[in-house]
Structures are given as structure tokens and as C-alpha cells.
Design an enzyme around this catalytic site. Structure first.
Site, mmCIF file in Angstrom:
data_model
loop_
_atom_site.group_PDB
_atom_site.id
_atom_site.type_symbol
_atom_site.label_atom_id
_atom_site.label_comp_id
_atom_site.label_asym_id
_atom_site.label_seq_id
_atom_site.Cartn_x
_atom_site.Cartn_y
_atom_site.Cartn_z
ATOM 1 N N GLY A 1 8.621 5.502 6.162
ATOM 2 C CA GLY A 1 7.698 6.399 5.470
ATOM 3 C C GLY A 1 8.385 7.550 4.751
ATOM 4 O O GLY A 1 7.716 8.451 4.244
ATOM 5 N N ARG B 1 -2.651 0.694 -9.652
ATOM 6 C CA ARG B 1 -1.645 -0.264 -10.108
ATOM 7 C C ARG B 1 -2.293 -1.626 -10.325
ATOM 8 O O ARG B 1 -3.402 -1.873 -9.815
ATOM 9 C CB ARG B 1 -0.576 -0.412 -9.003
ATOM 10 C CG ARG B 1 -0.017 0.911 -8.526
ATOM 11 C CD ARG B 1 0.321 0.862 -7.037
ATOM 12 N NE ARG B 1 0.652 2.192 -6.522
ATOM 13 C CZ ARG B 1 1.881 2.616 -6.278
ATOM 14 N NH1 ARG B 1 2.905 1.822 -6.446
ATOM 15 N NH2 ARG B 1 2.088 3.840 -5.835
ATOM 16 N N ASP C 1 7.041 4.769 -10.660
ATOM 17 C CA ASP C 1 7.880 4.426 -9.517
ATOM 18 C C ASP C 1 9.333 4.226 -9.937
ATOM 19 O O ASP C 1 9.836 3.113 -10.017
ATOM 20 C CB ASP C 1 7.339 3.168 -8.808
ATOM 21 C CG ASP C 1 7.333 3.402 -7.311
ATOM 22 O OD1 ASP C 1 7.984 4.363 -6.865
ATOM 23 O OD2 ASP C 1 6.690 2.628 -6.581
ATOM 24 N N GLY D 1 3.084 3.185 1.492
ATOM 25 C CA GLY D 1 3.797 3.118 2.760
ATOM 26 C C GLY D 1 4.521 4.417 3.074
ATOM 27 O O GLY D 1 4.961 4.627 4.203
ATOM 28 N N ARG D 2 4.682 5.247 2.056
ATOM 29 C CA ARG D 2 5.364 6.524 2.287
ATOM 30 C C ARG D 2 4.832 7.614 1.376
ATOM 31 O O ARG D 2 5.468 8.647 1.195
ATOM 32 C CB ARG D 2 6.855 6.362 2.077
ATOM 33 C CG ARG D 2 7.227 5.777 0.720
ATOM 34 C CD ARG D 2 8.685 5.922 0.519
ATOM 35 N NE ARG D 2 9.166 5.099 -0.580
ATOM 36 C CZ ARG D 2 10.401 5.130 -1.011
ATOM 37 N NH1 ARG D 2 11.256 5.942 -0.448
ATOM 38 N NH2 ARG D 2 10.780 4.376 -1.998
ATOM 39 N N ASP E 1 3.113 -4.084 -8.259
ATOM 40 C CA ASP E 1 2.680 -2.871 -7.555
ATOM 41 C C ASP E 1 3.326 -1.624 -8.176
ATOM 42 O O ASP E 1 2.990 -0.511 -7.783
ATOM 43 C CB ASP E 1 3.014 -2.943 -6.060
ATOM 44 C CG ASP E 1 4.467 -3.279 -5.800
ATOM 45 O OD1 ASP E 1 4.900 -4.352 -6.229
ATOM 46 O OD2 ASP E 1 5.183 -2.450 -5.203
ATOM 47 N N LYS F 1 5.348 11.900 -2.094
ATOM 48 C CA LYS F 1 6.097 10.687 -1.763
ATOM 49 C C LYS F 1 7.167 11.054 -0.743
ATOM 50 O O LYS F 1 7.970 11.957 -0.990
ATOM 51 C CB LYS F 1 6.742 10.153 -3.055
ATOM 52 C CG LYS F 1 7.470 8.839 -2.913
ATOM 53 C CD LYS F 1 7.756 8.276 -4.291
ATOM 54 C CE LYS F 1 8.645 7.057 -4.255
ATOM 55 N NZ LYS F 1 8.954 6.580 -5.601
ATOM 56 N N GLY G 1 0.886 -1.170 0.000
ATOM 57 C CA GLY G 1 0.000 0.000 0.000
ATOM 58 C C GLY G 1 0.915 1.207 0.000
ATOM 59 O O GLY G 1 2.148 1.060 -0.007
HETATM 60 P P1 AMP Z 1 8.947 0.246 -3.930
HETATM 61 O O1 AMP Z 1 9.983 -0.819 -3.935
HETATM 62 O O2 AMP Z 1 9.493 1.627 -3.752
HETATM 63 O O3 AMP Z 1 8.034 0.154 -5.081
HETATM 64 O O4 AMP Z 1 8.063 0.018 -2.615
HETATM 65 C C1 AMP Z 1 7.388 -1.190 -2.331
HETATM 66 C C2 AMP Z 1 6.455 -0.979 -1.161
HETATM 67 O O5 AMP Z 1 7.169 -0.587 -0.006
HETATM 68 C C3 AMP Z 1 5.412 0.096 -1.381
HETATM 69 O O6 AMP Z 1 4.222 -0.339 -0.782
HETATM 70 C C4 AMP Z 1 5.998 1.302 -0.682
HETATM 71 O O7 AMP Z 1 5.009 2.192 -0.233
HETATM 72 C C5 AMP Z 1 6.717 0.667 0.476
HETATM 73 N N1 AMP Z 1 7.886 1.445 0.913
HETATM 74 C C6 AMP Z 1 9.028 1.670 0.227
HETATM 75 N N2 AMP Z 1 9.888 2.405 0.949
HETATM 76 C C7 AMP Z 1 9.277 2.663 2.120
HETATM 77 C C8 AMP Z 1 9.644 3.385 3.295
HETATM 78 N N3 AMP Z 1 10.823 3.992 3.408
HETATM 79 N N4 AMP Z 1 8.759 3.437 4.303
HETATM 80 C C9 AMP Z 1 7.568 2.826 4.222
HETATM 81 N N5 AMP Z 1 7.162 2.125 3.142
HETATM 82 C C10 AMP Z 1 8.002 2.046 2.099
HETATM 83 MG MG MG Z 2 6.454 1.049 -5.628
#
Ligand code: AMP
Ligand code: MG
Length: 489
Positions: free
Chosen positions: A124, A181, A260, A90-91, A250, A111, A88
Site C-alpha cells: 500500500g 479508468r 499513473d 491498492g495504495r 487500468d 497515493k 483497484g
Molecule cells: P500500477 O502498476 O502502479 O499501475 O499498479 C497496478 C495495480 O497494483 C493497481 O491496482 C495498484 O493500486 C496496485 N499496486 C501497485 N503498487 C502497490 C503497492 N505497493 N501496494 C498495493 N497495491 C499496489
Molecule cells: Mg496504475
């Protein structure tokens, strides 16, 4: 009246049931300030060309106007082939949608805005380094003509964010026609929330694909559209040497827009097996794997749509994907080579030189740019990129003979000058090489954002000459060749 009241802002996603998202406020960074602002994009949205404190406070979460309504979207996804139900935003947070002067509607998303219920172990946050990379690359991709999310600007701060070491916390303002997504569909499918799955599909059709609502099976029509757009996007990546690096479901937009930006890389030397993501040990997302992974991801989406569409119909669409991608790739690569029409021997001609380029790791961008200059420059500029001059010279003779047979739609012969002029409109002189991104990041981390602004201005006009910035067009120095990046961002 504040300018927020004059803008056309909506919240159609936030009107969906609570199972689609969590309402949450951003957690502001310390001493947040502008790093960059995309004035031309801002202008097209009716936002001020120069960002002020009101905008800063709104986007950084210090003082959010009532027109914005931050939510974290819930989704899931297959990461490196393994299903993860716990994803979801996450940040990131969706603030609302803004309609531009042409009536196009864009999600506004920040973001790096702090923890959400979907943060898992994460903090986050986003670091300045990765924020700059996404800012630059989405704008570079847009200028190249590739389908992509955009960036309205980013903010830097004094908040430390810990990765391998302490870094600077930053926030990106991302604009995209959608933030939905493949993983949104997967979430409702795997949790058995079939009413929500249907509602999501209905909304995707209503918002993005209204043409298919007249279709016998609108859900199938939607899947056809997504398949087509995904094939077009990946064909563009293959033709322009872009490796995404983390093609998890995602990170796949239902509108086939590059989404992304993480450990991505444009090819420097042509290497079909290039892996830009240091954490991708198996090479799952290597450059030449991308077309196949696109199909894998579409198959995962098709699985999630099985409650809405019969399997054989979905499979038929999947069967078309390869030919859609090949057609799009052929159209793009033909344009890059300046080959008009489709003639016998064309694919061999392209294939032969790409094979030699791969063997010698010839710079992919420089090769096409030099080929576009043959009306003025000597062929030695092309041969000079290779060590096997004899083979390239003989290829160039063949290429010249083929170009001599170029005719336009009216059957008139196309002279070299027109061909090369058109080729220069599709073969960039400037791309976002990873080493260039690294140089402007190093300066920005020392508080100097002017190299970043210079590079961004050149990347916004990648096909033009910029005599004062010739150095940005050079192949990387030894230290900057084939740079790989980690997922940490
Ligand atoms: P990504 O690899 O950037 O596509 O992220 C995969 C998942 O991890 C997504 O749901 C992001 O929201 C979450 N995410 C990535 N980095 C962070 C972070 N620093 N804190 C919290 N959630 C994160
Ligand atoms: Mg992502």
C-alpha cells in the site's frame, strides 16, 4: 471558519453505490513532512500557497477534516494483455473533489496511503523515488501542453518501505479531472453487474461529457469522445517523445490524460523502438507501439460497452481512431518543424530526417530546439548533432526551401524570425530526462530537496531560456543514456 469550510468540496463518486468503492482511512507515515508543494496549483484552487501543518495532517491522514471522505475505488484491467479482475486502488485513496476558481472540478487523490482491500500482495506504499518522478513528470507534461493529471505536492517520511532495498516512504497528492479508468468499465462488464455498468456510463456522461447526452445514443457518443481524447493524448506522446511504459487498461483515464507515471521516459536519442520499462520483456509498450496499444485498449473498453452499444457502431468508432491520431500527430509535428499549411512532400521531409535521427540516435529534443534557432544560430548547430553532415546539409537545404513557402492564414509569407519564434514556443529547451530525475532523487534521498525545486521550476517553463540552468538542457552523459526503469515503485 477553517479554510476547508471555505472551499468547494464535493463527493460525487462516494455517492455511488457501495459496489463502486470501499470506504477506508489512510494509514499515516512516520514523521511525515512536506517534500514539495505546488504553490501555483494550490493558489488556483484557493488553497494556501505555503503548506502548513493543518494541510499536512489532512493529506497525510493524521487529522482528516470532515470535508474529506477517503475511499478506495474498485476497478479491474488488462495488464500486459492479460485480464486481471483483482485491481483497484491498492495504495491510493480518493479524498473528494475540489472546484477551482474557474469552476473546474478536480479529484484529490493520495497515493501511498497504506493498504486497502485491493492491495493484493502489496504494502500500500509508494517510495520517494517514484513519487518524485510522478510529481516532476506530471508538472513537466502539463507545462509542455500535454493532457495529464497534476500533482499538488508530496510528502516524505521516516517510514522505511521495502522494494529491492529499504527506501523512503512518501505520498503524492494527485489532482485529476477524473480517476475513472477504462478498467472501471471492464470490472462491471466482466462481473456481469450491468446496472452498475450503465450507471457508471451515465455518470461519466453527466460529469465529463454532458454534450453527448443529447446524442441519439449517448453511450456511443461517450465512446467517441474517449476515443478522440485517447488519440490526441497518444499523438502528443509520439510528437514529444514520451514513452509511458505501462499502458495497461487500468492506467488509461477516460479523459485521455496521461495517467499513473511509473517507469516512463522521454526519448533522449531518437529511438522509435525505445522500451523504458525494464520489466517489459516483449516490448509491448515500446515507444512506437503506443499508437497501436491505444487502439488495443480502446477495443478492450469497447468490449466492456457492448451491453450498452451495438458492436458495429463501436467498431466504426474504432475504425476512426487511426485517422484521428494521425491528424493530431501531423498537426503537432508540423508545428514542431515550423511547417505552415500542408504541402506536397511534407511527410517525406519529416520522415527523412526522423529516419536519419533514428539511425544515429540523435537527441530528439535538442534537434527540434536547434531547428527553432535557425533565425539566429548557424545551421552548423543542427548539422553538428549528426555525424553524416552531408546528408543533413542537403536535408536542411530542402527544409529551407519548404520554409520559404510558408504562408499564414491571410496568405502572407512567414519570415524566418516569426517561424522560429513560434517554433520556440512549442519545442522545449528542457524536458524531464531520466538522468536529471535520478540526480534530484539522489539529493532528495540525502535530505536535500533544493535540486528538485530548481528542476521543477525550470520544467514549469520548458520553452524559456534559463541561463543559470543551461546544464539541464544538455544531452545525458554516458551513464544516463537510454535509462530504463523497473515497475517497482
Ligand atoms: P500500477 O502498476 O502502479 O499501475 O499498479 C497496478 C495495480 O497494483 C493497481 O491496482 C495498484 O493500486 C496496485 N499496486 C501497485 N503498487 C502497490 C503497492 N505497493 N501496494 C498495493 N497495491 C499496489
Ligand atoms: Mg496504475
Amino acid at each position: 471558519m477553517s479554510f476547508w469550510q471555505q472551499l468547494k468540496i464535493s463527493h460525487r463518486y462516494a455517492q455511488l453505490p457501495a459496489s463502486f468503492y470501499t470506504k477506508i482511512q489512510p494509514d499515516p507515515l512516520t514523521q511525515c513532512r512536506w517534500g514539495s508543494w505546488n504553490s501555483s496549483l494550490a493558489r488556483s484552487l484557493g488553497l494556501p500557497e505555503t503548506p502548513d501543518d493543518t494541510l499536512l495532517h489532512a493529506f497525510s491522514g493524521v487529522d482528516i477534516p470532515p470535508q474529506l471522505n477517503p475511499i478506495a475505488m474498485k476497478y479491474a484491467g488488462h495488464q500486459f494483455g492479460v485480464y486481471n479482475p483483482d485491481l483497484g486502488d491498492g495504495r491510493g485513496l480518493l479524498l473528494g473533489e475540489i472546484t477551482d476558481q474557474q469552476g473546474r472540478c478536480f479529484d484529490m487523490h493520495i497515493k501511498g496511503s497504506g493498504r486497502t482491500p485491493y492491495s493484493r500482495m502489496g504494502d500500500g506504499r509508494a517510495v520517494l523515488r517514484s513519487t518524485i518522478r510522478e510529481y516532476l513528470c506530471s508538472e513537466a507534461m502539463h507545462a509542455l501542453g500535454g493532457p495529464t493529471t497534476r500533482a499538488l505536492g508530496f510528502m516524505t517520511s521516516d517510514s522505511p518501505v521495502f522494494r529491492e532495498s529499504a527506501e523512503t516512504g512518501a505520498m503524492l497528492i494527485r489532482l485529476a479531472e477524473t480517476h475513472i479508468r477504462f478498467g472501471h468499465f471492464e470490472h462491471f462488464f466482466y462481473t456481469g453487474q450491468l446496472g452498475e455498468l450503465r450507471l457508471l456510463a451515465d455518470k461519466v456522461i453527466e460529469w465529463y461529457f454532458p454534450q453527448v447526452s443529447a446524442h441519439d445514443n449517448a453511450y456511443l457518443g461517450m465512446f467517441e469522445k474517449i476515443t478522440f481524447l485517447t488519440a490526441e493524448m497518444i499523438a502528443f506522446w509520439q510528437a514529444y517523445g514520451f514513452a509511458h511504459g505501462v499502458m495497461n487498461t487500468d492506467n488509461m483515464s477516460v479523459l485521455g490524460q496521461t495517467f499513473d507515471y511509473g517507469p516512463f521516459g522521454f526519448l533522449d536519442g531518437y529511438d522509435p523502438h525505445f522500451i523504458c520499462n525494464h520489466s517489459d520483456y516483449q516490448g509491448r509498450y515500446a515507444f512506437d507501439m503506443q499508437p497501436g496499444i491505444g487502439l488495443w485498449n480502446l477495443t478492450a473498453l469497447a468490449q466492456a460497452l457492448t451491453p450498452l452499444v451495438e458492436k458495429p457502431a463501436l467498431e466504426q468508432v474504432l475504425d476512426n481512431y487511426e485517422s484521428l491520431l494521425n491528424q493530431a500527430y501531423s498537426r503537432l509535428i508540423r508545428r514542431r518543424f515550423g511547417l505552415y499549411g500542408q504541402q506536397d512532400g511534407d511527410s517525406e521531409l519529416c520522415h527523412d530526417i526522423l529516419g536519419l535521427m533514428a539511425a544515429e540516435k540523435v537527441d530528439y529534443t535538442l534537434f527540434f530546439r536547434q531547428l527553432s534557432l535557425l533565425d539566429n544560430a548557424s545551421a552548423d548547430e543542427v548539422t553538428g548533432l549528426f555525424s553524416d553532415h552531408l546528408v543533413v546539409t542537403s536535408w536542411l537545404e530542402q527544409y529551407q526551401r519548404r520554409c520559404d513557402k510558408n504562408v499564414d492564414e491571410t496568405g502572407t509569407a512567414v519570415p524566418a524570425v516569426s517561424r522560429c519564434e513560434q517554433m520556440r514556443q512549442v519545442n522545449p529547451k528542457f524536458i524531464l530526462r531520466n538522468y536529471l530525475a535520478q540526480q534530484v532523487i539522489d539529493a532528495a534521498e540525502q535530505g536535500d530537496f533544493s535540486p528538485l525545486h530548481q528542476l521543477a521550476s525550470v520544467l514549469r517553463e520548458p520553452f524559456d531560456e534559463h541561463p543559470e540552468y543551461e546544464h539541464y538542457a544538455l544531452a545525458p552523459p554516458e551513464w544516463g543514456k537510454g535509462m530504463v526503469l523497473t515497475c517497482s515503485s
